[in-house]
Design a protein around this motif. Structure first.
Motif, short mmCIF file in Angstrom:
data_model
loop_
_atom_site.label_atom_id
_atom_site.label_comp_id
_atom_site.label_asym_id
_atom_site.label_seq_id
_atom_site.Cartn_x
_atom_site.Cartn_y
_atom_site.Cartn_z
N UNK A 98 1.36 -0.94 -0.23
CA UNK A 98 -0.46 0.18 0.26
C UNK A 98 1.25 0.94 -0.41
N UNK A 99 2.19 1.24 -0.51
CA UNK A 99 3.08 1.75 -0.23
C UNK A 99 3.35 3.49 0.83
N UNK A 102 7.49 3.53 2.45
CA UNK A 102 7.87 4.75 1.26
C UNK A 102 8.59 5.57 2.51
N UNK A 103 7.78 6.60 3.03
CA UNK A 103 8.44 7.50 4.12
C UNK A 103 9.25 6.64 5.23
N UNK A 105 11.43 4.42 4.56
CA UNK A 105 12.39 4.21 4.31
C UNK A 105 13.20 5.52 3.98
N UNK A 106 12.73 6.68 4.33
CA UNK A 106 13.05 7.88 3.96
C UNK A 106 13.64 8.55 5.21
N UNK A 107 13.75 8.16 5.80
CA UNK A 107 14.07 8.50 7.08
C UNK A 107 15.16 7.64 7.73
N UNK A 268 13.44 -2.32 -4.04
CA UNK A 268 12.34 -2.33 -3.63
C UNK A 268 11.93 -1.21 -4.87
N UNK A 269 10.68 -1.29 -5.15
CA UNK A 269 10.32 -0.29 -6.56
C UNK A 269 8.55 0.39 -6.12
N UNK A 270 8.47 0.64 -4.93
CA UNK A 270 7.33 1.72 -4.11
C UNK A 270 6.46 1.92 -5.14
N UNK A 271 6.20 0.13 -4.92
CA UNK A 271 4.40 0.19 -5.68
C UNK A 271 3.88 0.94 -5.16
N UNK A 272 3.10 1.18 -5.33
CA UNK A 272 1.90 2.18 -4.92
C UNK A 272 2.16 3.56 -3.70
N UNK A 273 3.14 3.81 -4.25
CA UNK A 273 3.98 5.07 -3.46
C UNK A 273 4.89 5.87 -4.24
#
Lengths: 273, 326
Positions: A98-99, A102-103, A105-107, A268-273
């Motif tokens: 559901x994406x 991603x947030x 992974x950015x921390x 990781x393809x960050x699907x849905x996000x």
């Protein structure tokens, strides 16, 4: 040397602050779901069902064991199971699909600690429900109440926590398959079979044939339920060897977890996000 | 000085592919077929520190994939990316502390808790002391006009309040590089305006570099002097927005309401008269002659109303892509 120690101390303080903040927010979140947690606590009654089966069977006196041993063992297994519940594969898969990952992974902190703190917070929320169920068990089952020796009271929570860490790492490694396959949660069922039969959840390992018992102790599973339950029920006199094995498994699984993470995150393809 | 450098960047996804039907499904189970999809195809550009760049294109053009590669979420198949001197795919902690990605359709706020809980976690994650975090939250909340909303469960907030809270959570560590993927998606006109004003303020105050994607051209035209247009993974245009509009829309429509009917014969050599309806006329004027024609009209006629109608940016981009494709 001094500078390295100062840096290490600073990192530890920062990590403690992060973990405290994560735990606080997750604990607040778990309180929102307290009814659901009560149901989860009730759903963990498998060891008590097994207790009913074993105390009625002719095996009740197997290997010199007696009714009291089974009662203490399965009540202990119930407690251990309550505080070693892990669902990280399912949460990780949902977040991945559901994406929501991603947030995280950015921390500048591994998402591992978010899921870990979420599990700890759930366990803390579960405590009163487990106590309530235990009171009912002690009142309902004959000769079921016992007070473990003082050293057991001190060591059992450590053994249960280490069992939880082993189980969490094991599941985390499988959760990393989400990076390669959309439906990694099906792998959880693969883990369930050895967990049920080799951990001591459906039967104490002492009742198993010698060869199977020896083989089981080469896997991490007996350290998830059997060892902490035996310790809590007062059946282990010298637990040092078992603790060493728990730590060795944590070390091995940590390495695998780290490698699986490094390998997976590249996919990781960050699907849905 | 360039803060973001992208050189020959490509991303190819391997996607499972099968025909419909039961037999195809069984065949696919044993012999899985994959299709290679090029989401981003050999793109290069640079963005300077403090610059706001609009990254525009149709759905599936490769905008979001590019943003994901720039912030280190997705590994590029080929090419070099540098953001603030870091290589994003290495996901260095210092790099992650300098950037943020805001996605209009996704959120990091904990749904059942008030935004303040997420803000506290984010403050701890970025090593911001409680005192400093409170100061920053107050400052950003005042810029975003957020008050009690921070203490109400996220699920009870309106879409606009959630987006503003999301921005606050994403900016508490004061990133110097902002990747914004449709930050005004689904917001009403007022909320869109607030978000745009906030982004402009943030850019000015912290000299932040912003790469913005949006399907609302108002976001682009009010925030970005420069745009990068991407289509089917390739860059179609990279340059000033005004240059693009002048190039693709060299004419302006002017609507004039006179005090009485006019024939405008004296203007025919400067513009094309498209419609005259009693006292209202519509003319098409080359951009280069617009100021002359408007002055002429004002000096020689009695005018009740005059409107210069800009060609919508959507039409310009669509025209650009159509020209490029052909």
């Amino acid at each position: 040397m001094y500078i390295s120690l100062v840096k290490l101390k600073r990192k530890l303080v920062k990590f403690t602050n992060i973990f405290r903040a994560l735990l606080t927010s997750q604990y607040s979140l778990m309180h929102e779901y307290r009814a659901e947690i009560a149901l989860w606590a009730i759903s963990g009654l498998l060891p008590l069902i097994m207790l009913g089966i074993w105390t009625q069977s002719s095996f009740a006196n197997f290997n010199g064991s007696n009714y009291n041993f089974f009662v203490k063992y399965f009540i202990s297994a119930f407690i251990v199971r309550q505080f070693t519940a892990v669902w990280v594969i399912i949460s990780f898969e949902e977040d991945n699909l559901e994406g929501r990952l991603s947030p995280f992974l950015l921390q500048p902190i591994s998402p591992f600690w978010r899921y870990f703190s979420s599990h700890i917070a759930e366990q803390l929320t579960r405590i009163p429900f487990v106590f309530f169920i235990l009171i009912i068990i002690f009142l309902g089952i004959q000769d079921s109440f016992w007070i473990p020796p003082f050293h057991t009271i001190l060591l059992s929570p450590i053994a249960i926590f280490l069992a939880f860490v082993i189980r969490f790492l094991l599941h985390w490694i499988f959760a990393m398959c989400c990076f390669f396959n959309d439906k990694a949660s099906s792998l959880e069922r693969l883990l369930l079979i050895p967990y049920l039969f080799l951990s001591g959840l459906v039967a104490p390992l002492e009742t198993y044939p010698e060869i199977l018992r020896t083989a089981a102790y080469f896997t991490p599973f007996p350290y998830l339920i059997s060892f902490p339950s035996l310790l809590l029920s007062g059946s282990i006199v010298n637990p040092l060897n078992y603790f060493m094995h728990q730590l060795i498994w944590i070390f091995i699984l940590s390495i695998f977890s780290f490698c699986a993470w490094r390998l997976g995150v590249r996919h990781y393809s960050a699907m849905g996000a | 000085m360039s803060n973001i450098t992208v050189s020959s960047l490509s991303k190819i996804y391997k996607v499972p592919y099968r025909k419909p039907g039961i037999s195809a499904s069984i065949k696919h189970f044993f012999d899985r077929k994959y299709k290679l999809i090029t989401a981003v195809d050999d793109i290069s550009f640079k963005i300077d520190e403090g610059e706001i760049v609009g990254f525009i294109g149709a759905n599936g053009a490769g905008k979001t994939t590019t943003l994901k590669m720039l912030c280190g979420l997705v590994y590029p198949t080929k090419g070099i990316v540098s953001v603030s001197g870091f290589i994003p795919k290495e996901r260095n902690a210092a790099f992650l502390s300098q950037i943020t990605l805001v996605m209009g359709q996704k959120q990091q706020l904990i749904w059942d808790l008030p935004p303040i809980e997420t803000l506290k976690v984010n403050a701890a994650v970025y090593g911001i002391s409680e005192k400093e975090a409170k100061k920053r939250i107050d400052e950003l909340a005042s810029m975003l006009e957020l008050n009690d909303e921070l203490f109400q469960p996220v699920r009870k907030l309106s879409l606009g309040q959630r987006m503003k809270s999301e921005l606050l959570a994403s900016l508490i560590h004061r990133p110097s590089v902002l990747f914004l993927d449709e930050p005004t998606l689904g917001l009403d006109v007022n909320a869109q305006l607030r978000v745009r004003e906030f982004l402009s303020m943030y850019n000015k105050r912290f000299n932040a570099t912003i790469l913005l994607t949006s399907h609302y051209m108002q976001d682009i035209s009010s925030l970005c002097k420069r745009v990068v247009v991407i289509h089917k993974g390739r860059i179609f245009y990279d340059g000033a927005l005004t240059k693009l509009t002048n190039k693709l829309s060299p004419y302006r429509n002017v609507r004039i309401e006179f005090d009485k009917p006019q024939t405008l014969d004296d203007l025919k050599e400067y513009c094309e008269i498209t419609q005259i309806d009693y006292a209202i006329a519509t003319i098409v004027v080359p951009s280069s002659k617009l100021s002359f024609v408007v002055s002429y009209l004002l000096n020689n006629y009695t005018i009740k109303d005059l409107q210069v109608i800009e060609t919508p940016l959507e039409n310009i981009i669509s025209e650009l892509i159509r020209n490029g494709t052909n």
